[in-house]
Structure formats: structure tokens, C-alpha cells
Design an enzyme around this catalytic site. Structure first.
Site, PDB file in Angstrom:
ATOM      1  N   ASP A 149       0.847  -1.196   0.000  1.00  0.00           N
ATOM      2  CA  ASP A 149       0.000   0.000   0.000  1.00  0.00           C
ATOM      3  C   ASP A 149       0.880   1.243   0.000  1.00  0.00           C
ATOM      4  O   ASP A 149       2.015   1.235   0.496  1.00  0.00           O
ATOM      5  CB  ASP A 149      -0.916  -0.002   1.226  1.00  0.00           C
ATOM      6  CG  ASP A 149      -1.806  -1.229   1.272  1.00  0.00           C
ATOM      7  OD1 ASP A 149      -2.262  -1.645   0.193  1.00  0.00           O
ATOM      8  OD2 ASP A 149      -2.023  -1.767   2.368  1.00  0.00           O
ATOM      9  N   ASP A 207      -6.324  -7.035   2.525  1.00  0.00           N
ATOM     10  CA  ASP A 207      -7.094  -5.832   2.219  1.00  0.00           C
ATOM     11  C   ASP A 207      -8.555  -6.109   2.530  1.00  0.00           C
ATOM     12  O   ASP A 207      -9.096  -7.167   2.198  1.00  0.00           O
ATOM     13  CB  ASP A 207      -6.945  -5.443   0.750  1.00  0.00           C
ATOM     14  CG  ASP A 207      -5.543  -4.931   0.426  1.00  0.00           C
ATOM     15  OD1 ASP A 207      -4.952  -4.278   1.302  1.00  0.00           O
ATOM     16  OD2 ASP A 207      -5.058  -5.225  -0.679  1.00  0.00           O
ATOM     17  N   ASP A 213      -3.329  -8.653  -1.584  1.00  0.00           N
ATOM     18  CA  ASP A 213      -2.163  -8.519  -2.458  1.00  0.00           C
ATOM     19  C   ASP A 213      -1.196  -9.671  -2.211  1.00  0.00           C
ATOM     20  O   ASP A 213      -0.803  -9.935  -1.067  1.00  0.00           O
ATOM     21  CB  ASP A 213      -1.452  -7.186  -2.207  1.00  0.00           C
ATOM     22  CG  ASP A 213      -2.321  -5.982  -2.548  1.00  0.00           C
ATOM     23  OD1 ASP A 213      -2.965  -6.019  -3.610  1.00  0.00           O
ATOM     24  OD2 ASP A 213      -2.353  -5.028  -1.752  1.00  0.00           O
ATOM     25  N   SER A 481       0.210 -35.510 -36.744  1.00  0.00           N
ATOM     26  CA  SER A 481      -0.561 -34.623 -37.621  1.00  0.00           C
ATOM     27  C   SER A 481      -1.240 -35.405 -38.741  1.00  0.00           C
ATOM     28  O   SER A 481      -1.866 -36.422 -38.503  1.00  0.00           O
ATOM     29  CB  SER A 481       0.343 -33.510 -38.168  1.00  0.00           C
ATOM     30  OG  SER A 481       0.867 -32.730 -37.120  1.00  0.00           O
ATOM     31  N   ASP A 765      -1.665 -31.290 -31.199  1.00  0.00           N
ATOM     32  CA  ASP A 765      -0.805 -31.732 -32.295  1.00  0.00           C
ATOM     33  C   ASP A 765       0.660 -31.508 -31.921  1.00  0.00           C
ATOM     34  O   ASP A 765       1.048 -30.433 -31.458  1.00  0.00           O
ATOM     35  CB  ASP A 765      -1.167 -30.932 -33.549  1.00  0.00           C
ATOM     36  CG  ASP A 765      -0.528 -31.481 -34.810  1.00  0.00           C
ATOM     37  OD1 ASP A 765       0.506 -32.162 -34.711  1.00  0.00           O
ATOM     38  OD2 ASP A 765      -1.059 -31.206 -35.903  1.00  0.00           O
TER      39      ASP A 765
END
Length: 939
Positions: A149, A207, A213, A481, A765
Site C-alpha cells: 500500500d 485488504d 495482495d 498430424s 498436435d
């Protein structure tokens, strides 16, 4: 607003049992002491006290501890829970000191074991006992914590995660507005000594209005802590800013018996327990309409199950969970909804309430009854069993195979194929004597290429090899392929290599040249939808890639093809054809292919990972597994779905496209990759080769994260149930010789991410990395001597081979050195690389897709006439080429030209092919004679 009841801790004081002969113990039974259940969301403390029971009742129930609730504090609670646990081995209590001094009683082995007989067991792996240890982690303090902060110091807390020990995340309290927070909080874990345990210490700034955070995460390999050691470490997070995190570690032996594990040195299969949960309805209010419970055991195979309340008239089967026995698991029970008066609004208003209770499985004492309230009654029975099989209650075997050797079926195939190859080599090489088994070389064909171009070209090459009688000399054919389309069609015929391929090619031409619009018409789309719906109902995970597979089937067949991968065994069981191997890549969502990829091979016998040495039967691929055991058998996928996955052109993300165009991802990695740096701890600990360096992860900005998600998002990916689900990495996996051969990505040194909690494999692939199907052939167990590389890729004809050479060199896998850059513009039809300068490398014959002497010759030695010159002109590489990857159809003339070209290129290089085979036979004989001569010389 939901209310959560937790059972975080049970502390036991000494107790003995009268009549312990039933449990295999000797001391008499006195009184069980108090156990405290702190129910945080209720804000009360429920005290559990044991009672002295009659001997007959003790024998029947094996001991009962009854819990009397604080009724006034819980008067608004909706449920009475009777929790009855019959465990074979009690787990550690949360207080390790009390547990070590006074361990809970244990049942004799084999009692209450579950009888499970699921299928024929595939693995012969043997279990081995391996001890567990107790790890205590004390988060002490942090110095000079970084600010999140602008105006105030961070409100820090530390979140602890050890995925191999617990699915839960633990955290310290938050220390507000200080750069030097002090916690002094202690956490406990039970860890398996042979598993790679990486503790994650995540420091966050809390927070109130926005998401917390994430400041940093420390990854610490707990194998650095020796058994019996207590040490305080200071992690140097930022030496310049003197930012440190101080943590104390203690490693002690667990009083529990050793865990039975199975391992191949890379993966570990942990011991699994079965938990049966039965919920029975008692005195239910008449206005209670909801009679369903949500039962959850995080980290189990089942996860969450919905269970309907039973009655004495309509009992329901118990819900069963399979979970790691020595995992810190918990059963969470979401209670039925009820109507409750709101205190903050008028008494006339009511609202629905959800409550739940959580029971830690490793803390359950024997036969404990927990009373939460009395306004209505529901009985919850919990029973834990060993996971066993057969009448003798043996531990359940693996249905996966852990090992890097070839499976028995493939070894038998090679034995049969060796006889065919030996006869063929004697014929084509004109040998005077028969070859002995050890003199027969392993010859393999590897193919690469996309789309209809690869399908057509491969038919021509295979026809040429058949005409030269070399096809019978080949033991393996690998593809990826588009070449998988040709291979799957060939292997529909159990004797395809012994038949004239002319008829097969005629049928292939018919399918390649037909109009493909029918595959995309409304009628076809409706048919696809029905089949995908049936596939989903069967339990498969469907995606657009499955739709693509159905389209491929429609484009290449006249109707449905019911052929499956395991059906191809008929074509290889007698060794009559080469063994087909198909290749794919395993990837992860939101991770670049450069950062994570794993080779997955498919044969008619097995599907498995080269890197892990883990394989399953081909017919089990797509079924659900947990810890190597088959949990739910799904129908084997038709071959079209496999074709869609092997050639999934729609799975490429933007980063893959950038890499293909620029051959570099460094620019994007510089801006989007998370920062991971090695840090030091003080005092320095002795290092071992298998230990992971302590690292600190610093997250990037939200903008970078968003950009990375966009770049790595895949439009579609093929998903199948992960048969490695549950496996954990061995403590020394990083040093394993076989794993090191295929260790090629950044995640390989992050075991928590490597074997995450994903239930599905994401397969694409193999061409997304580079266009090759070589990796399965480079497994040392296959001992391939000659590789005939048939390249049908578009673009550069040297790049795929250069990439393969570079990759295998980096991995330390013997492969011939290649030098074709200077020949790019004037490539020959065939190149031979003997690999003489690389010991152990196979001999390589490389056939690029080029049109050289075919322009002038109809057949080897037969020149074209003037009228035939036009037939020799083939456009292979221009943007308007009919063989472009984007094309799904060919004219008959174009099909014939390409098929004849690749057939000619094979036939025209007969002498070079035979020369390579002669060299391979000579090397085999020489390799055999060398040990003999060396032995004679030493003698």
C-alpha cells in the site's frame, strides 16, 4: 449466509483398552479421556469424553467415545450427527507430542478390508513399505516486509501449502500495519519420505475492500531437513533491503506403520483408503422437504457427492470416497437447508440457511459420536477401509504400468517381427546366410506433415517401400498430424503390408478428391451434435476438437468408422506389419508450449508418457484413473476422435503462432513471465544433488497477467481424463536417468505444478512444438538402428530435421549431426547421415518433400517425353499451391502427381536405402564381435 463447523484438533490423553487381544494388544481398557472439538463458526467448544463400556459391547463396537454437546450454545443447530468411524489404522493427533507418547490404538491388519475386484490387473509392480515423517513448521517473523500500500505498511499474513501432504491451505493470523510482523504460529504435516515435498510459503497483504495482495511465495524443499533435526532458517528475500522470513522446521519419525507405495523412481503411487459414508434420517420435522447432503472429501477421487437421506424403509447405498491414506484429508458435510428466523429483520421474515460440519479423517477416534443439536436427528456413519482385491484381501494392484521398459506385448511383437525382418533382409541384401536374432537391426520410419498433403504423400512413399521389398524390413512406423490419417486407414486391414496397396490408394484418392461440403451441412452437424451428446453422457470430456474429429471422419470416409486404436493389435500381433506409433503433446492451459510440453505416445498396446515411464492399455485411454487404479471404465474412443486430437490445428495459441513465425518467444516472456529467482537461507544447509534450490516467486502486474492469459489461451484443446491423476513425484526424480532425457521445460523443476490437481489431460498436435514424430523412436529401450525420415511439411524442408537434431543434442540423446542449411535451395531427394561421430546414434535417411529428378523422369532411369513434361511440374510451396495445409480437398490430377512424386523419390534412391541397411547389419555384427574380442584380449 452459510455456517461452517470445523474440527481442527483432537488432543488425546493416555488410554488403554480392556480385552486388547481383539486388537492384538495386551493392556487392559480403562477410561478414554477428553477430546476437544473446536467448532469455530459456532463459537463453542464441544467436549468428548469416553465411557467404560461392558465387555460384550466393546467387542461388538470395538470401543466407543461419546460426545455430549453444549446444548444451550447449539440450540439453534439443525442436526444431530452420529459419527461412527471404524478405521484400520488411526492417524496422528494434531498434538504430535501427545501422540508420540500415547499413540491411538490400531486395528490388526486385514480387518474390515474392502473387497474390490475391478477388471484384470495390468501392472505387476510390487509395493514397498516407506516410512512417513512428521514435519512441524513454525512461522516466526518477517523483517522489513515490502509495502503493498502507498500510505501504510503491509498487513501481512503467511499462507502455507504442502500439496503432497494436504489439500488444505493453512494461514497465520494477520499482523496489521507493520514491516516487522511476528507470528510464532505452528503447523503440522505428515509427509511421505520418498515423495518430493515442496512447501509453499505465500506472504500476502490483507485488504478489507479489495482482493489481498500477493507479495511473494517461497518454495522450500523439505528434504533439506534431516530426520530428527530442529533448525531455524532465515530466508533472504531481498538482501539489499534486508527483507527476511524466519521459519523453524522440525522433522520427526511418525508412529504410524510405513506406507505401502509403488514407484519407478519418477512417480510414486501412494496408499489409498476407502471411506464409506452413510446418512440415515432420524426424527425429521414434517416441514423438512430437503433431504440431500453434499459430502466432500477434497483430494479424493470422487471430490463431492450428493447423498440422499436414508430411512429404515428405503436405505440408500453409502457414498464411497477414495483418498490418500496418509493425507490430511477431511470430510465436509453440507447439511440440508432449513428455514431460520432472522435476528436482524422482523420476526415475520425468514431466510434459507446452509450449515456444514467438517470431520478430519486422520483425527477420527474410533466409534465417536458427536452431538451438534437436538431439534431433529440425522445419523452419519463413517467407515474407513483398506483398498484391497480378491478373497485374500491383497492390496489393490495398479492398472497403470510404471516402468520405462517396453511392455510385454511389444516385446512379443518384436520377437515375431524379427523373423519377418530377417527373411526380408536376406532377400533384399542377397545374404548367403540367415541372420541371427541379435544381428537383425531395428528399422523405423518416421513421418511428419499436415493435412491432405501429408496423407497423399505418405501413400506414395509406403508404396515405394513396398515395391522395393523394404517394407518388410521395417519394425516401426511413427506419425503425427496428417500422416496419422494415412496410418489409421492402413491399419484397418490386418494384413495391409502384404497386399497390393493400389486398391487402398484408389480409395484414398476417391476420399481426397470428393466434395467436402457434406461434412459441414446441417444434417451432418445435427449428427455430430447427437454423437457428442452421447459421448458426454458416457463420461468423456468433449470439446471442439472432438467435433473436428467427426469432420475428419466425414471428409475421409463414406460413413462411420468404428475402428479403434486397440483394434490395430490384429494387424501386429503376429508381427505381420510394422508397429504404428502416434505422437501428441500434453500441454497446460494458460501456459506457453515453451514453458510446458510433454510427449505422449500411442500404440495399439499402450498410451503413455515418455518422461514419467507411465503407461495404460490403449483401450483404457479416456477412462478415469486415480493413483494408477482404474476407477471408471469409459467406452474406448473411435479412431476419428484420436485423429482430431493428433491433428488439432485449432489448438494453437497466439504465442505458438509467434514462435512459429519468429522462432523466438523471448520478447513476450520478458513482459509476461512471472519472476522466479533462487534465494539463500541461513544457515546454509548441506546440498544434495536431488534437492531443489530454494526459490522465490514474485508475481507480475495484473496487466502482464492479462496479456499472458490472452497470448496463451488456446481456442480449443482435446481433453481426456488424466490417467496420472493422484501420482506424486519421487523425491529424487530430477536425477532419474530416464526423466532427464525428456526434461526440457521450466516446470520440470516445479513438482507442485508438474503434477497438479487437474483431472484432465490437454493434448494437442505435436507440430505445435516442431514437426516430428521421432521422440518415441529415440527411447533407448527400442534400440532403433535405422530411421527413414519422410518429411511432408510445408515451408522449409530442412528446419524440422534441424530442430530435431538440436533438441536431441540438448537432451543428451544420441542423434546424427545434421548440416543442410547450405542445401536449402537445392535439396536432393535423399540424404544419409551415418551418425558415426555420435556414439549410439541411429543411421538416418532423410527424404525431404522436393521435386528434383522427377521433373525429367517418369520412373528411375526412364526419361519423360515432351508430352509428359507437364506431369513433372508440381507446385509444392507457393501460396497458391493445391497442397497448402489449409486445403481439405485435392483434384484427382494433383493427388496423382504428389503420390507419384513421393513414390519416385523412394524408388530412385534404392541404392542408398540398401546401403543403409547393409551398414546397419554390419554394425550389429561388429557390436557383437567387439565384446568377444575384448574378453579374449583381457584373458
Amino acid at each position: 449466509m452459510g455456517m461452517l463447523t470445523r474440527v481442527p484438533n483432537i488432543c488425546s490423553v493416555p488410554r488403554t483398552l480392556k480385552g486388547r487381544s481383539l486388537l492384538g494388544l495386551d493392556a487392559p481398557l480403562t477410561t478414554a479421556a477428553k477430546a476437544v472439538l473446536r467448532c469455530r463458526s459456532w463459537g463453542v467448544c464441544v467436549s468428548a469424553a469416553g465411557t467404560h463400556l461392558p465387555a460384550a459391547r466393546r467387542r461388538r463396537n470395538w470401543g466407543i467415545a461419546q460426545v455430549a454437546g453444549a446444548r444451550r450454545a447449539l440450540s439453534q443447530a439443525p442436526t444431530h450427527l452420529s459419527v461412527c468411524s471404524r478405521q484400520l489404522k488411526a492417524r496422528e493427533a494434531a498434538s504430535w507430542s501427545l501422540l508420540r507418547t500415547h499413540p491411538l490404538p490400531r486395528f490388526a491388519p486385514g480387518l474390515n478390508a474392502e473387497k474390490t475386484t475391478m477388471g484384470v490387473f495390468y501392472s505387476t509392480s510390487q509395493t514397498e513399505p516407506s516410512p512417513c515423517n512428521l514435519l512441524t513448521v513454525k512461522i516466526i517473523r518477517m523483517k522489513n516486509a515490502r509495502k503493498a500500500d502507498l500510505l501504510t505498511q503491509s498487513d501481512c499474513y503467511v499462507s502455507l501449502s504442502l500439496p503432497t501432504a494436504s489439500v488444505q491451505h493453512f494461514r497465520t493470523k494477520t499482523i496489521p500495519n507493520t514491516k516487522n510482523p511476528t507470528w510464532n504460529e505452528t503447523f503440522h504435516f505428515t509427509i511421505q519420505s520418498q515423495v518430493k515435498n515442496i512447501l509453499e510459503l505465500k506472504v500476502c497483504d490483507e485488504d478489507n475492500m479489495t482482493q489481498d495482495d500477493h507479495l511473494l511465495t517461497v518454495f522450500f524443499d523439505v528434504s533439506k531437513i534431516q530426520l530428527g533435526e530442529n533448525i531455524q532458517l532465515s530466508f533472504q528475500l531481498n538482501p539489499q533491503g534486508k527483507e527476511e522470513l524466519e521459519v523453524e522446521f522440525t522433522m520427526e519419525s511418525s508412529p504410524d506403520p510405513p506406507e505401502n507405495i509403488i514407484t519407478n523412481g519418477v512417480l510414486v503411487s501412494r496408499e489409498v483408503s476407502c471411506l464409506d459414508v452413510q446418512v440415515n434420517g432420524g426424527k425429521m420435522r414434517k416441514d423438512s422437504t430437503e433431504r440431500k447432503f453434499a459430502l466432500t472429501v477434497d483430494g479424493s477421487y470422487e471430490g463431492t457427492q450428493t447423498h440422499t437421506l436414508s430411512s429404515c424403509l428405503c436405505p440408500t447405498a453409502p457414498a464411497r470416497f477414495h483418498y490418500i491414506k496418509y493425507h490430511q484429508s477431511a470430510l465436509a458435510v453440507a447439511l440440508p437447508r432449513r428455514r431460520r428466523l432472522s435476528r436482524s429483520i422482523s420476526s415475520q421474515n425468514e431466510r434459507d440457511m446452509n450449515e456444514s460440519v467438517t470431520v478430519a479423517l486422520n483425527l477420527l477416534p474410533i466409534q465417536e459420536k458427536i452431538t451438534v443439536a437436538q431439534d431433529k436427528t440425522i445419523d452419519l456413519y463413517v467407515k474407513a477401509n483398506e483398498w484391497t482385491q480378491g478373497l485374500c484381501f491383497r492390496p489393490r494392484n495398479l492398472d497403470a504400468r510404471l516402468g520405462f521398459d517396453l511392455c510385454t506385448d511389444e516385446q512379443n511383437f518384436l520377437q515375431n517381427r524379427r523373423r519377418v525382418v530377417a527373411a526380408a533382409l536376406k532377400d533384399v541384401l542377397h545374404l548367403e546366410e540367415d541372420l541371427q536374432d541379435h544381428e537383425v537391426p531395428i528399422v523405423a520410419v518416421t513421418t511428419a506433415g499436415c493435412g491432405i498433403r501429408a496423407l497423399t504423400a505418405m501413400y506414395g512413399s509406403i508404396l515405394g517401400l513396398q515395391k522395393l521389398r523394404v517394407l518388410d524390413c521395417i519394425s516401426y512406423i511413427s506419425g503425427s498430424s496428417g500422416t496419422t490419417w494415412t496410418m489409421t486407414k492402413l491399419y484397418e486391414d490386418a494384413d495391409w503390408s502384404r497386399k497390393d496397396l493400389g486398391e487402398v490408394i484408389i480409395e484414398a484418392r476417391k476420399q481426397a478428391t470428393k466434395c467436402k461440403m457434406g461434412a459441414f451441412c446441417l444434417r451432418s452437424l445435427r449428427s455430430y451434435y447427437r454423437e457428442l451428446s452421447q459421448r458426454t453422457q458416457a463420461g468423456h470430456k468433449t470439446s471442439f476438437i472432438d467435433l473436428w474429429g467427426l469432420m475428419i471422419e466425414s471428409m475421409l470416409n463414406d460413413g462411420k468408422c468404428y475402428h479403434r486404436l486397440s483394434d490395430q493389435r490384429r494387424a501386429v500381433n503376429q508381427g505381420q506389419n510394422p508397429l504404428p506409433i502416434y505422437l501428441a503433446l500434453s500441454v497446460k492451459d494458460k501456459v506457453a508450449t515453451k514453458d510446458f510440453r510433454e510427449w505422449v505416445e500411442f500404440t495399439p498396446y499402450e498410451v503413455g508418457f515418455l518422461k514419467y515411464g507411465a503407461f495404460i492399455r490403449a483401450e483404457d485411454f479416456g477412462s478415469e484413473f486415480f493413483m494408477g487404479r482404474l476407477m471408471k471404465k469409459l467406452p474406448e474412443s473411435r479412431i476419428c476422435f484420436m485423429q482430431g486430437m493428433w491433428s488439432s490445428i485449432f489448438s494453437k495459441n497466439l504465442l505458438d503462432a509467434w514462435h512459429a513465425a519468429d522462432n523466438s518467444e523471448d520478447f513476450w516472456h520478458r513482459w509476461t513471465q512471472d519472476k522466479v529467482t533462487e534465494i539463500e537461507e541461513q544457515p546454509d544447509l548441506p546440498e544434495k544433488p536431488y534437492e531443489m534450490a530454494t526459490c522465490m516467486f514474485t508475481p507480475t502486474s495484473s496487466l502482464s497477467t492479462t496479456l499472458r492469459d490472452i497470448l496463451t489461451d488456446r481456442p480449443a484443446v482435446s481433453k481426456y481424463h488424466d490417467f496420472l491423476r493422484g501420482f506424486q513425484m519421487h523425491n529424487e526424480y530430477i536425477q532419474h536417468e530416464q526423466f532427464a532425457k525428456w526434461k526440457d521445460t521450466s516446470l520440470d523443476t516445479s513438482p507442485n505444478d508438474l503434477r497438479g490437481n487437474s483431472e484432465h489431460l490437454e493434448l494437442v498436435d505435436a507440430a505445435f512444438f516442431f514437426e516430428t514424430s521421432c521422440p518415441p523412436l529415440m527411447r533407448p529401450e527400442r534400440k532403433v538402428d535405422v530411421i527413414i525420415h519422410l518429411n511432408y511439411t510445408g515451408g522449409s524442408q530442412t528446419l524440422p530435421l534441424e530442430q530435431a537434431c538440436s533438441y536431441f543434442s540438448e537432451q543428451g540423446i544420441p542423434f546424427p549431426n545434421i548440416g543442410l542449411k547450405d542445401d536449402e535451395k537445392n535439396l536432393k531427394e535423399c540424404y544419409m547421415f551415418d551418425g558415426a561421430d555420435t556414439p549410439g546414434a541411429p543411421l538416418l535417411l532423410y527424404f525431404p518433400l522436393v521435386n528434383d529428378t522427377f521433373q525429367r523422369y517418369v520412373a528411375p532411369g526412364m526419361a519423360r517425353s515432351a508430352a509428359e513434361m507437364e506431369q513433372g511440374k508440381i507446385d509444392l510451396s507457393s501460396f497458391c499451391s493445391p497442397y497448402s495445409t489449409r486445403e481439405v480437398s485435392l483434384k484427382a490430377e494433383d493427388f496423382n502427381k504428389l503420390q507419384r512424386l513421393t513414390n519416385y523419390n523412394i524408388m530412385n534412391n534404392e541404392n542408398m536405402i540398401l546401403q543403409a541397411l547393409r551398414m546397419a547389419v554390419a554394425r550389429k555384427k561388429q557390436a557383437l564381435s567387439q565384446p568377444v574380442s575384448q574378453a579374449q584380449a583381457s584373458g
